[in-house]
Design a protein around this motif. Sequence first.
Motif, PDB file in Angstrom:
ATOM      1  N   HIS A 159       0.852  -1.199   0.000  1.00  0.00           N
ATOM      2  CA  HIS A 159       0.000   0.000   0.000  1.00  0.00           C
ATOM      3  C   HIS A 159       0.884   1.244   0.000  1.00  0.00           C
ATOM      4  CE1 HIS A 159      -2.851   3.018   1.446  1.00  0.00           C
ATOM      5  NE2 HIS A 159      -3.780   2.198   0.982  1.00  0.00           N
ATOM      6  N   PRO A 160       0.475   2.264  -0.745  1.00  0.00           N
ATOM      7  CA  PRO A 160       1.337   3.462  -0.849  1.00  0.00           C
ATOM      8  C   PRO A 160       1.706   4.076   0.493  1.00  0.00           C
ATOM      9  CG  PRO A 160      -0.429   3.554  -2.469  1.00  0.00           C
ATOM     10  CD  PRO A 160      -0.677   2.344  -1.659  1.00  0.00           C
ATOM     11  N   ILE A 161       0.742   4.069   1.431  1.00  0.00           N
ATOM     12  CA  ILE A 161       1.040   4.700   2.724  1.00  0.00           C
ATOM     13  C   ILE A 161       2.075   3.846   3.492  1.00  0.00           C
ATOM     14  CG2 ILE A 161       0.057   5.470   4.922  1.00  0.00           C
ATOM     15  CD1 ILE A 161      -0.808   7.111   2.464  1.00  0.00           C
ATOM     16  N   ALA A 162       1.879   2.529   3.414  1.00  0.00           N
ATOM     17  CA  ALA A 162       2.852   1.635   4.065  1.00  0.00           C
ATOM     18  C   ALA A 162       4.219   1.803   3.416  1.00  0.00           C
ATOM     19  CB  ALA A 162       2.384   0.191   3.954  1.00  0.00           C
ATOM     20  N   GLN A 163       4.205   1.921   2.092  1.00  0.00           N
ATOM     21  CA  GLN A 163       5.458   2.094   1.360  1.00  0.00           C
ATOM     22  C   GLN A 163       6.141   3.397   1.782  1.00  0.00           C
ATOM     23  OE1 GLN A 163       5.047   1.135  -2.766  1.00  0.00           O
ATOM     24  NE2 GLN A 163       6.807   2.349  -3.320  1.00  0.00           N
ATOM     25  N   LEU A 164       5.318   4.429   1.936  1.00  0.00           N
ATOM     26  CA  LEU A 164       5.858   5.724   2.364  1.00  0.00           C
ATOM     27  C   LEU A 164       6.483   5.613   3.753  1.00  0.00           C
ATOM     28  CD1 LEU A 164       6.048   8.785   1.810  1.00  0.00           C
ATOM     29  CD2 LEU A 164       3.856   9.014   2.963  1.00  0.00           C
ATOM     30  N   PHE A 165       5.769   4.900   4.628  1.00  0.00           N
ATOM     31  CA  PHE A 165       6.264   4.713   5.994  1.00  0.00           C
ATOM     32  C   PHE A 165       7.615   3.997   5.967  1.00  0.00           C
ATOM     33  CE2 PHE A 165       6.521   2.526  10.048  1.00  0.00           C
ATOM     34  CZ  PHE A 165       6.172   3.535  10.941  1.00  0.00           C
ATOM     35  N   ILE A 166       7.638   2.909   5.180  1.00  0.00           N
ATOM     36  CA  ILE A 166       8.889   2.132   5.090  1.00  0.00           C
ATOM     37  C   ILE A 166       9.988   3.006   4.497  1.00  0.00           C
ATOM     38  CG2 ILE A 166      10.024   0.192   3.925  1.00  0.00           C
ATOM     39  CD1 ILE A 166       7.331  -1.258   4.001  1.00  0.00           C
ATOM     40  N   GLU A 167       9.626   3.720   3.449  1.00  0.00           N
ATOM     41  CA  GLU A 167      10.634   4.502   2.730  1.00  0.00           C
ATOM     42  C   GLU A 167      11.270   5.547   3.631  1.00  0.00           C
ATOM     43  OE1 GLU A 167       9.392   5.704  -1.096  1.00  0.00           O
ATOM     44  OE2 GLU A 167      11.125   6.984  -1.451  1.00  0.00           O
ATOM     45  N   ILE A 168      10.449   6.233   4.391  1.00  0.00           N
ATOM     46  CA  ILE A 168      10.999   7.325   5.193  1.00  0.00           C
ATOM     47  C   ILE A 168      11.653   6.802   6.479  1.00  0.00           C
ATOM     48  CG2 ILE A 168      10.406   9.397   6.510  1.00  0.00           C
ATOM     49  CD1 ILE A 168       8.420  10.056   4.320  1.00  0.00           C
ATOM     50  N   PHE A 169      10.866   6.060   7.269  1.00  0.00           N
ATOM     51  CA  PHE A 169      11.415   5.659   8.570  1.00  0.00           C
ATOM     52  C   PHE A 169      12.430   4.522   8.437  1.00  0.00           C
ATOM     53  CE2 PHE A 169       7.465   7.852   9.594  1.00  0.00           C
ATOM     54  CZ  PHE A 169       7.949   8.791  10.481  1.00  0.00           C
ATOM     55  N   GLY A 170      12.169   3.611   7.505  1.00  0.00           N
ATOM     56  CA  GLY A 170      13.144   2.545   7.260  1.00  0.00           C
ATOM     57  C   GLY A 170      14.459   3.121   6.770  1.00  0.00           C
ATOM     58  N   SER A 171      14.363   4.092   5.886  1.00  0.00           N
ATOM     59  CA  SER A 171      15.584   4.707   5.358  1.00  0.00           C
ATOM     60  C   SER A 171      16.343   5.438   6.465  1.00  0.00           C
ATOM     61  CB  SER A 171      15.248   5.693   4.237  1.00  0.00           C
ATOM     62  OG  SER A 171      14.540   5.050   3.223  1.00  0.00           O
ATOM     63  N   MET A 172      15.571   6.105   7.333  1.00  0.00           N
ATOM     64  CA  MET A 172      16.236   6.833   8.423  1.00  0.00           C
ATOM     65  C   MET A 172      16.956   5.864   9.364  1.00  0.00           C
ATOM     66  SD  MET A 172      13.320   9.729   9.012  1.00  0.00           S
ATOM     67  CE  MET A 172      14.023  10.585  10.386  1.00  0.00           C
ATOM     68  N   LEU A 173      16.301   4.747   9.622  1.00  0.00           N
ATOM     69  CA  LEU A 173      16.925   3.737  10.488  1.00  0.00           C
ATOM     70  C   LEU A 173      18.195   3.188   9.835  1.00  0.00           C
ATOM     71  CD1 LEU A 173      16.591   2.069  13.109  1.00  0.00           C
ATOM     72  CD2 LEU A 173      15.405   0.350  11.733  1.00  0.00           C
ATOM     73  N   ALA A 174      18.065   2.868   8.557  1.00  0.00           N
ATOM     74  CA  ALA A 174      19.238   2.356   7.828  1.00  0.00           C
ATOM     75  C   ALA A 174      20.356   3.397   7.828  1.00  0.00           C
ATOM     76  CB  ALA A 174      18.841   1.993   6.401  1.00  0.00           C
ATOM     77  N   ALA A 207      20.931   5.649  10.110  1.00  0.00           N
ATOM     78  CA  ALA A 207      21.554   5.715  11.438  1.00  0.00           C
ATOM     79  C   ALA A 207      22.554   4.565  11.611  1.00  0.00           C
ATOM     80  CB  ALA A 207      20.476   5.648  12.516  1.00  0.00           C
ATOM     81  N   VAL A 208      22.162   3.386  11.128  1.00  0.00           N
ATOM     82  CA  VAL A 208      23.075   2.232  11.212  1.00  0.00           C
ATOM     83  C   VAL A 208      24.333   2.500  10.386  1.00  0.00           C
ATOM     84  CG1 VAL A 208      23.338  -0.215  10.624  1.00  0.00           C
ATOM     85  CG2 VAL A 208      21.213   0.595  11.653  1.00  0.00           C
ATOM     86  N   MET A 209      24.120   3.035   9.203  1.00  0.00           N
ATOM     87  CA  MET A 209      25.261   3.333   8.326  1.00  0.00           C
ATOM     88  C   MET A 209      26.203   4.340   8.999  1.00  0.00           C
ATOM     89  SD  MET A 209      25.032   4.882   4.487  1.00  0.00           S
ATOM     90  CE  MET A 209      26.412   5.738   3.749  1.00  0.00           C
ATOM     91  N   ALA A 210      25.617   5.344   9.637  1.00  0.00           N
ATOM     92  CA  ALA A 210      26.436   6.361  10.313  1.00  0.00           C
ATOM     93  C   ALA A 210      27.275   5.730  11.413  1.00  0.00           C
ATOM     94  CB  ALA A 210      25.526   7.437  10.891  1.00  0.00           C
ATOM     95  N   TRP A 211      26.661   4.835  12.177  1.00  0.00           N
ATOM     96  CA  TRP A 211      27.396   4.201  13.276  1.00  0.00           C
ATOM     97  C   TRP A 211      28.560   3.373  12.729  1.00  0.00           C
ATOM     98  CZ3 TRP A 211      28.396  -0.832  14.902  1.00  0.00           C
ATOM     99  CH2 TRP A 211      28.925  -0.948  16.198  1.00  0.00           C
ATOM    100  N   LEU A 212      28.266   2.599  11.677  1.00  0.00           N
ATOM    101  CA  LEU A 212      29.322   1.777  11.072  1.00  0.00           C
ATOM    102  C   LEU A 212      30.471   2.652  10.571  1.00  0.00           C
ATOM    103  CD1 LEU A 212      27.247  -0.807   8.977  1.00  0.00           C
ATOM    104  CD2 LEU A 212      28.676  -1.295  10.954  1.00  0.00           C
ATOM    105  N   LEU A 213      30.099   3.722   9.904  1.00  0.00           N
ATOM    106  CA  LEU A 213      31.112   4.605   9.328  1.00  0.00           C
ATOM    107  C   LEU A 213      31.945   5.273  10.430  1.00  0.00           C
ATOM    108  CD1 LEU A 213      32.114   5.525   6.620  1.00  0.00           C
ATOM    109  CD2 LEU A 213      30.408   7.323   6.615  1.00  0.00           C
ATOM    110  N   ALA A 214      31.253   5.680  11.482  1.00  0.00           N
ATOM    111  CA  ALA A 214      31.968   6.331  12.587  1.00  0.00           C
ATOM    112  C   ALA A 214      32.963   5.359  13.223  1.00  0.00           C
ATOM    113  CB  ALA A 214      30.969   6.827  13.626  1.00  0.00           C
ATOM    114  N   GLN A 215      32.517   4.115  13.414  1.00  0.00           N
ATOM    115  CA  GLN A 215      33.414   3.113  13.990  1.00  0.00           C
ATOM    116  C   GLN A 215      34.629   2.901  13.096  1.00  0.00           C
ATOM    117  OE1 GLN A 215      33.021   1.841  17.066  1.00  0.00           O
ATOM    118  NE2 GLN A 215      31.335   3.305  17.067  1.00  0.00           N
ATOM    119  N   PHE A 216      34.387   2.854  11.791  1.00  0.00           N
ATOM    120  CA  PHE A 216      35.494   2.627  10.868  1.00  0.00           C
ATOM    121  C   PHE A 216      36.475   3.801  10.902  1.00  0.00           C
ATOM    122  CE2 PHE A 216      37.734   2.608   6.861  1.00  0.00           C
ATOM    123  CZ  PHE A 216      38.092   1.277   6.735  1.00  0.00           C
ATOM    124  N   ILE A 217      35.922   5.009  10.884  1.00  0.00           N
ATOM    125  CA  ILE A 217      36.797   6.194  10.883  1.00  0.00           C
ATOM    126  C   ILE A 217      37.626   6.226  12.170  1.00  0.00           C
ATOM    127  CG2 ILE A 217      36.805   8.728  11.003  1.00  0.00           C
ATOM    128  CD1 ILE A 217      34.396   8.691   9.093  1.00  0.00           C
TER     129      ILE A 217
END
Lengths: 437, 524
Positions: free
Chosen positions: A224-239, A241-251
């Motif tokens: 459903h478009p609304i579910a997709q929107l939810f996933i797209e925005i909040f899922g992306s934000m979560l991903a 944040a994870v990416m930032a943590w990984l990158l920070a650890q590497f740096i």
Amino acid sequence: MIRPLALFIVVLALMGSARAFAPAVGAPGSTGVALAVGFLVLAAIQAGNAFAAVGLPRLTGYLLTGLLCGPDVLDYVNARMVASLEIVNGVAVGLIALSAGSEINIAKLRPRLRAILLVSGVAIPLAILLCGGFCFLMAPRLPFLAGMLTAQRVTAAVTLGVVFASLSPAVALAILSETGSAGPLSEMVLGVVVLADIAIIVLFALVHGLATSVFGASGADSIHPIAQLFIEIFGSMLAGAVMAWLLAQFIKRVGTQVSLVVVALCLVSAEVGARLHLDVLIICLTAGLVLENALGISGEVVHREIAPATLPIFAVFFALAGAKLHLHDLATLWPYALAIFALRAASLAAGARIGTTLAQSEPAVRRWLSLGLVPQAGVSVGLAQLLAAHFPGWGASARALILAVITINELIGPVLLRFALVKSGEAGKRESSGAEH
Amino acid sequence: MLARTHGMTATWLAIAALSALAVLFTPRAATAQSSLDAAIAAHADDAASDVATDASERAAVDGESLVVHRDAALDVAPTDALSTAPPDASTTEARAPPAPRRRLPAGQVARVAFGLCALFALAILAAHPRVRAFEKSAGFGMFATAALPFIALGAIARHPVLGVLSPSVVADLRPVMDFGLGWIGFRVGAEFDVRSFDRITKGTGLFVTTATGLTLIATGMATMLVLVPFHWPLSSTLIRDALLIGACAAVSAPSGARALERAGALTAEASKAVRASTRLDDAVPMVVLAIVTAIFRPLGRERFALPPLGWVFLQVGMGACLGFLLLASRSAARSDNERSALTFGGVAFSAGMAQYLGFSPLVVAFCAGVIVASLREREGDDFAQLLLRLERPIYLTFFAVVGATWSVASAQVLVLLAAYVAARTAAKLLAPRVRPLPGAPSSLVAIALQPSSVVAVAVVVTARNLYPDFDPLYESVVLFGALIAELFTQLFVAAWKRREPPPPELELSDAPADTDRDDDEVLL
């Protein structure tokens, strides 16, 4: 000017001679991707240098290189090569978003937040209204709208309006980086294009849902478009944040080859994110924001670390964007495209002026912000493709019109933004490796 | 408020109004309908091109869709445009109905992503200065510590149980392989700064010619002898393969000399002389490849007919042109980042052009590297540092892709491997006695020359890419042959150490490898 131009011609000549010697069928297994990448990097950088020498944005040089060498003109980089290089887009958008996010310090930006919200809040709805209204008024002359019922026309016009209202964080950041700009105007441009881009993604999801209910859709996703929107925005934000943590650890822990790690993370974000309905722009933007504002890795560090990777990737990305510009669309639809381009620019200018006046921004911001919002690319191309895929009845025609408008915006927008930054006195104020770009 | 808006708004509105007038005053039939029809038809042509591309790419990987992710960024199937305006394509592929694109399930996507990340992370960690320092101090070659592990990793990652480097993913990574080959060629060429040839000890050139020539002939002949029963009557293809295998055998790595030096067997001067000779011998496969690809044209349907010598000159000329172009571009660059980007672009352009025209990326990029290394201004140019900084991750990713495409092949490998190893070892042992290397004891030089350079892998991969009929078993022979040569050298060094323990000052050092750049860093 002469030297880069001469080198540009030599690169073109070499490519031309290679094409002349090319066999009727390519070498076994050769897709020409390495050839296209190398050619675009060498040619685009020289074209960028030539443009810079006459006071124009390098980015325009990259775009025109792609346009000249792309399928519509010389065909040195043919449609197959362009398709094969799609992977570069995700990486480039990721790098740009990461860079943009890490440039946004929320504490420092707070005083401008009201102005950013006001400008976005006025300019975007105005652009949707004017561009969508124009499409609605011209419906009798636009065959893909002509046969529709009024409700359908309104829905299609609103959808088109949303797509036309989108901005381009990629172009804005590339120009800011290239000119080494810093100051209130730069911050406003960056803030507005990023916020507007997120708003456009949300708005498009909503109007897409509306359009699906009005027209029905083929090839649409089962979610459903609304579910997709939810996933797209909040899922992306979560991903992100994870990416930032990984990158920070590497740096912090390894600290070598950071640019390669960033490129790899952007690649994974783009490729995996696309399959999981996540948006690479939001992922990397969030990662940049988290790095800068929560994990203590400053934007300058991120910018410095990824600088070696950005130039070749940006050159290929924007050259590919140029190669994908549709001259044939522009040649056939220019009166409509020009009118929509002007209406969009007018609404953005009015929105910028009203928003900055209400927020009592600096005079330079009030005067020049309108020019900084004109560039349009990336997101709108994606949205146009979605329309064509999901609404084959009218989406294909709408895509042609959208791409014609983007062609004008993409060619004129960077020049206007650079002009605004130079005139406002902010160009060259930042001492960073970005200026080398 | 509106009155206070900028004059810019009014300007844009005026342009919009004029455009709208243009629309209104243009006859309807001549604008909208025909314009949109033309535009849609153009998009349909693009889609047809995509379909043709997809069809050919699918054919290249035994029916598995390669481009599952191409449009995933937009979640779009571009062939939808066909539904509104079918393409007027002339190609068979375009007329064929497009097969539906397979979407990978999320679990598999995650697995591929995790696997690729893990591979890349390992590549970056293996490029860490500490790893290189250990490799150098222990006397191991890059082949043993990096190439083989990553080839093995690639082969494991390809296994259907893991499914990380599936044929479709490998096909998408094919440009990495092309670029990797170009980078290796460029890196080898960059070692050939003609200005430094004056410093090479007199007689080294003759020694290298003898050693490589003898090895090439011996290994090539042994290969032919083993394969003739399987490929009777004798064909030119067999001669081509024998030449290429001989070229793989000819190259040596400097790690043997370094290991013997650390064991106290070779003096520093003798070790340096051996390493200089191993650097020079990397030119041999380039010459062989240039000749082989000129005589045995991989495509056979060129627009131009040239004699073999003409194709050789074309390759060399192309490489030289690209070298001069890169040199000129680099000298005009405004920053280190631009120089890096131009070098990267120049190598990709060289490799891509060579591959596109059916030449060896190694040869063309080698010629470009020679030109850049020999004519660049040394002052203020971070050329060497740039190569060092970038090359490990490039190589290791390259090796992983090579591993993913490697097939161990049949039991025939064992027979050929035995012949290859025996001929190569014998030739390397014999060569210093036929023509001694000045300043180094022949018996130890013979051992020092045993380890194989990674250039051998590059040669065999190039041959496989250029010639579809190049038997995959040759790749296994070269890889296992290199492994055996490395083991042989290490066993000899261990035996030497037991007999004569090295002096304390030659024990392992913690110094980072990249602070000790002498003459044979990393690759060779």
